[in-house]
Design an enzyme around this catalytic site. Structure first.
Site, PDB file in Angstrom:
ATOM      1  N   SER A  92      28.989   4.195  17.977  1.00  0.00           N
ATOM      2  CA  SER A  92      28.929   2.992  18.800  1.00  0.00           C
ATOM      3  C   SER A  92      28.252   1.852  18.038  1.00  0.00           C
ATOM      4  O   SER A  92      27.218   2.041  17.399  1.00  0.00           O
ATOM      5  CB  SER A  92      28.144   3.294  20.079  1.00  0.00           C
ATOM      6  OG  SER A  92      28.051   2.163  20.898  1.00  0.00           O
ATOM      7  N   HIS A  96      36.796  11.816  16.753  1.00  0.00           N
ATOM      8  CA  HIS A  96      36.215  10.677  17.469  1.00  0.00           C
ATOM      9  C   HIS A  96      36.503   9.451  16.618  1.00  0.00           C
ATOM     10  O   HIS A  96      35.717   9.076  15.754  1.00  0.00           O
ATOM     11  CB  HIS A  96      34.717  10.902  17.651  1.00  0.00           C
ATOM     12  CG  HIS A  96      34.050   9.815  18.435  1.00  0.00           C
ATOM     13  ND1 HIS A  96      32.767   9.387  18.182  1.00  0.00           N
ATOM     14  CD2 HIS A  96      34.493   9.069  19.475  1.00  0.00           C
ATOM     15  CE1 HIS A  96      32.437   8.424  19.029  1.00  0.00           C
ATOM     16  NE2 HIS A  96      33.475   8.224  19.814  1.00  0.00           N
ATOM     17  N   ARG A 133      30.240  -2.438  29.117  1.00  0.00           N
ATOM     18  CA  ARG A 133      31.542  -1.867  28.748  1.00  0.00           C
ATOM     19  C   ARG A 133      32.674  -2.450  29.589  1.00  0.00           C
ATOM     20  O   ARG A 133      32.453  -2.975  30.683  1.00  0.00           O
ATOM     21  CB  ARG A 133      31.522  -0.356  28.979  1.00  0.00           C
ATOM     22  CG  ARG A 133      30.585   0.425  28.093  1.00  0.00           C
ATOM     23  CD  ARG A 133      31.291   0.955  26.892  1.00  0.00           C
ATOM     24  NE  ARG A 133      30.433   1.704  25.998  1.00  0.00           N
ATOM     25  CZ  ARG A 133      30.868   2.307  24.910  1.00  0.00           C
ATOM     26  NH1 ARG A 133      32.152   2.272  24.603  1.00  0.00           N
ATOM     27  NH2 ARG A 133      30.045   2.958  24.112  1.00  0.00           N
ATOM     28  N   LYS A 171      34.424  11.848  28.219  1.00  0.00           N
ATOM     29  CA  LYS A 171      33.815  12.655  27.165  1.00  0.00           C
ATOM     30  C   LYS A 171      33.784  14.130  27.529  1.00  0.00           C
ATOM     31  O   LYS A 171      33.744  14.993  26.642  1.00  0.00           O
ATOM     32  CB  LYS A 171      32.405  12.151  26.864  1.00  0.00           C
ATOM     33  CG  LYS A 171      32.369  10.772  26.198  1.00  0.00           C
ATOM     34  CD  LYS A 171      33.191  10.710  24.921  1.00  0.00           C
ATOM     35  CE  LYS A 171      33.069   9.371  24.233  1.00  0.00           C
ATOM     36  NZ  LYS A 171      33.972   9.234  23.061  1.00  0.00           N
ATOM     37  N   LYS A 224      34.409   0.221  15.537  1.00  0.00           N
ATOM     38  CA  LYS A 224      35.587   1.098  15.598  1.00  0.00           C
ATOM     39  C   LYS A 224      36.713   0.497  16.437  1.00  0.00           C
ATOM     40  O   LYS A 224      37.873   0.467  16.014  1.00  0.00           O
ATOM     41  CB  LYS A 224      35.155   2.463  16.140  1.00  0.00           C
ATOM     42  CG  LYS A 224      36.248   3.486  16.329  1.00  0.00           C
ATOM     43  CD  LYS A 224      35.668   4.875  16.491  1.00  0.00           C
ATOM     44  CE  LYS A 224      34.703   4.983  17.644  1.00  0.00           C
ATOM     45  NZ  LYS A 224      35.355   4.908  18.959  1.00  0.00           N
ATOM     46  N   THR A 225      36.370   0.025  17.632  1.00  0.00           N
ATOM     47  CA  THR A 225      37.389  -0.567  18.509  1.00  0.00           C
ATOM     48  C   THR A 225      37.833  -1.925  17.989  1.00  0.00           C
ATOM     49  O   THR A 225      39.026  -2.228  17.924  1.00  0.00           O
ATOM     50  CB  THR A 225      36.839  -0.706  19.947  1.00  0.00           C
ATOM     51  OG1 THR A 225      36.530   0.599  20.454  1.00  0.00           O
ATOM     52  CG2 THR A 225      37.852  -1.363  20.862  1.00  0.00           C
ATOM     53  N   ASP A 273      39.646   5.619  20.496  1.00  0.00           N
ATOM     54  CA  ASP A 273      38.460   6.485  20.546  1.00  0.00           C
ATOM     55  C   ASP A 273      38.691   7.962  20.260  1.00  0.00           C
ATOM     56  O   ASP A 273      37.866   8.576  19.615  1.00  0.00           O
ATOM     57  CB  ASP A 273      37.796   6.338  21.917  1.00  0.00           C
ATOM     58  CG  ASP A 273      36.367   6.841  21.940  1.00  0.00           C
ATOM     59  OD1 ASP A 273      35.610   6.527  21.006  1.00  0.00           O
ATOM     60  OD2 ASP A 273      36.008   7.544  22.896  1.00  0.00           O
ATOM     61  N   ARG A 278      25.652   7.725  28.319  1.00  0.00           N
ATOM     62  CA  ARG A 278      25.628   9.186  28.399  1.00  0.00           C
ATOM     63  C   ARG A 278      24.194   9.708  28.275  1.00  0.00           C
ATOM     64  O   ARG A 278      23.314   9.032  27.761  1.00  0.00           O
ATOM     65  CB  ARG A 278      26.478   9.784  27.278  1.00  0.00           C
ATOM     66  CG  ARG A 278      27.966   9.597  27.427  1.00  0.00           C
ATOM     67  CD  ARG A 278      28.695  10.228  26.258  1.00  0.00           C
ATOM     68  NE  ARG A 278      28.248   9.674  24.987  1.00  0.00           N
ATOM     69  CZ  ARG A 278      27.338  10.223  24.182  1.00  0.00           C
ATOM     70  NH1 ARG A 278      26.782  11.375  24.520  1.00  0.00           N
ATOM     71  NH2 ARG A 278      26.987   9.653  23.054  1.00  0.00           N
TER      72      ARG A 278
END
Length: 538
Positions: free
Chosen positions: A239, A221, A323, A201, A243-244, A258, A60
């Site tokens: 990031s 988030h 990704r 996003k 988290k994932t 997410d 981003r």
């Protein structure tokens, strides 16, 4: 996967000003996969996944994200470096230029849905210049049934034109790429960048305004999962904090990885229909669920493959932000629909490269609100140009680039929900132990998993002096024991073997917290302000 011609129907886009009839509507994943390869825009990996390169932008571009300042937003949005105002007149003129550009292109259109809870459902139409961008939309948003498509009425539209480049002087952008939200016209306009994350996003940012302002619902988030007893856990983190990885747990059903909403009825629902995971250094041994999700229908972004389609996940020569996107049903153990209730635990994940925060600690409601508004992690040497030692990185609500309102609005909603539900909140350091980056080592994933499982199972005991030690700098409560984790690992000071160096570094970080929080103090309550580190270095 065999080559096939598009077989599904077209759709008129005249209501958007697009006269082109070269429009493909609701193509299947296999059709979009094949078209991408036929056009030379991607390759097939040995797993069957589609591999693409997003071009100039591999992430981003927060400085090129704008919100149209109008009657809906002018008094509610927290304007500044994150929420950059854009005029309605400039938007309308740029929109017309993008539409004229797209009018000469073959286009791919998808109707899809955000929000798994029917009470909050948002119908979306995505118009893409590239076929693989449309496959991303298929993966990441919820997929409507045939019955839902019959009378589908899109409320928001995403217009995605990676090949269009703005003229900054004329169009009012910073440079040739842009992502602009218009709440009056209900359009997310994206141009000049092929990075697909801007698509999801854009809608996430819209919902981060709509849900708290209109629906009394907290947007987050975060990732979320559900245990065998029906208890929901929420994982916040920037990031690279896990988290994932940590929410994708074979013993718990995944709600999503997410973006979620937390309703007044204490339910949590996924905004999305898929996952968008980092794959740097991915291995089947460490993250089997994510590794197994990379198959036909998934999209790999900016990875390096050999001539046989084998991916080298350690190769970051294009970007560290490699990704994969895949539909959530590529994960075996999921909640259907993607909704959980009975929220019991919240985890704030941080990769502390200074190595001073405990690997797990319990937070009071005021501490939780403070750390939520702070959204701390750290950049390490090599991740960005000029970074040669750990640098504190703060992102309010663990997602500042997507939060249109003042962070205190979200923090106060979270604090109320914590008190109402009696939820436990934990700060988890997935970063360094035994010293800062370059001296210590990264916390072992197996220890972090053990600590999270202990918290979920209630094995960390009640919040008492016998079971917890209050950290002398940050004031958080660190457990003295945890099943499956060596006792010395639980105390960051002990792992350093150098008290003077440890406290010097700890105070350096605590002062960074205080300095960062100054910009929020005017909008934060006294209770939240007291949640930060209280001791100062002499």
């Amino acid at each position: 996967m065999s080559t096939s011609n598009p077989t599904t129907k077209s759709i008129s886009l005249k209501e958007y000003g697009i006269k082109s009839e070269n429009v493909h509507y609701q193509l299947s994943p296999s059709e979009l996969h094949d078209i991408t390869i036929d056009k030379g825009m991607g390759r097939e990996a040995d797993s069957g996944a589609l591999a693409v390169n997003t071009g100039e932008f591999t992430g981003r571009s927060p400085k090129d994200r704008f919100i149209v300042k109008d009657k809906i937003t002018e008094d509610k949005v927290w304007w500044g470096d994150i929420n950059i105002p854009f005029s309605s007149e400039k938007f309308d003129a740029l929109y017309d230029k993008v539409i004229n550009y797209l009018d000469e292109k073959e286009l791919f259109v998808r109707d899809c849905i955000a929000c798994a809870d029917e009470d909050y459902r948002l119908n979306i139409r995505v118009i893409n210049e590239y076929p693989w961008s449309n496959l991303f939309a298929y993966n990441m948003f919820l997929r409507p049934t045939e019955d839902q498509l019959k009378d589908f009425d899109p409320e928001w539209t995403v217009i995605n034109a990676p090949g269009f480049k703005a003229d900054a002087e004329i169009d009012g952008t910073r440079q040739h790429n842009f992502a602009i939200l218009n709440f009056t016209r209900k359009i997310a306009l994206i141009g000049g960048t092929g990075y697909t994350g801007e698509i999801k996003k854009g809608i996430f940012s819209a919902l981060n305004f709509i849900l708290p302002v209109d629906k009394n619902t907290l947007p987050m988030h975060c990732s979320a999962n559900v245990g065998e007893e029906g208890d929901t856990a929420i994982f916040f983190g920037l990031s690279g904090t896990g988290k994932t990885t940590l929410s994708t747990d074979p013993t718990r059903r995944l709600i999503g990885d997410d973006e979620h909403g937390w309703t007044k009825d204490n339910t949590v629902f996924n905004f999305e229909g898929g996952c968008y995971a980092k794959v740097i250094n991915l291995s089947e041994e460490s993250e089997p669920e994510i590794y197994g999700a990379i198959k036909e229908g998934a999209i790999l972004e900016n990875v390096i493959m050999d001539d046989n389609g084998k991916v080298d996940f350690a190769d970051t020569s294009i970007t560290q932000n490699t990704r994969v996107s895949y539909p959530i049903y590529h994960i075996d153990n999921i909640m259907e629909p993607s909704i959980g209730d009975n929220v019991k635990n919240i985890f704030f994940l941080t990769a502390d490269a200074f190595g001073v925060l405990p690997p797990i600690s319990k937070l009071t409601p005021s501490q939780a609100a403070y750390h939520f508004m702070s959204g701390y992690t750290a950049k390490v040497a090599g991740t960005e140009a000029g970074v040669v030692e750990p640098v504190p990185s703060f992102s309010a609500c663990f997602g500042a680039p997507f939060m249109p309102l003042h962070p205190a609005k979200y923090a106060e909603m979270l604090s109320r929900k914590m008190k109402d539900s009696g939820v436990n909140v934990w700060l988890v350091n997935t970063g360094w132990t035994g010293g800062p980056y370059g001296v210590g080592t990264r916390m072992k994933l197996k220890y972090t998993r053990a600590m999270i499982h202990a918290a979920l199972n209630g094995d960390l005991g009640l919040y008492t002096y016998d079971t917890y030690h209050i950290h002398s700098v940050f004031g958080v409560a660190q457990p003295r024991q945890c099943p499956g984790v060596p006792t010395e690992v639980l105390s960051p000071r002990t792992t350093w073997n150098n008290d003077e160096a440890y406290y010097k570094t700890a105070f350096k970080l605590s002062n960074a917290f205080r300095e960062n929080f100054k910009k929020y103090e005017s909008g934060a309550s006294e209770e939240i302000r007291r949640g930060g580190p209280q001791r100062y270095a002499f």
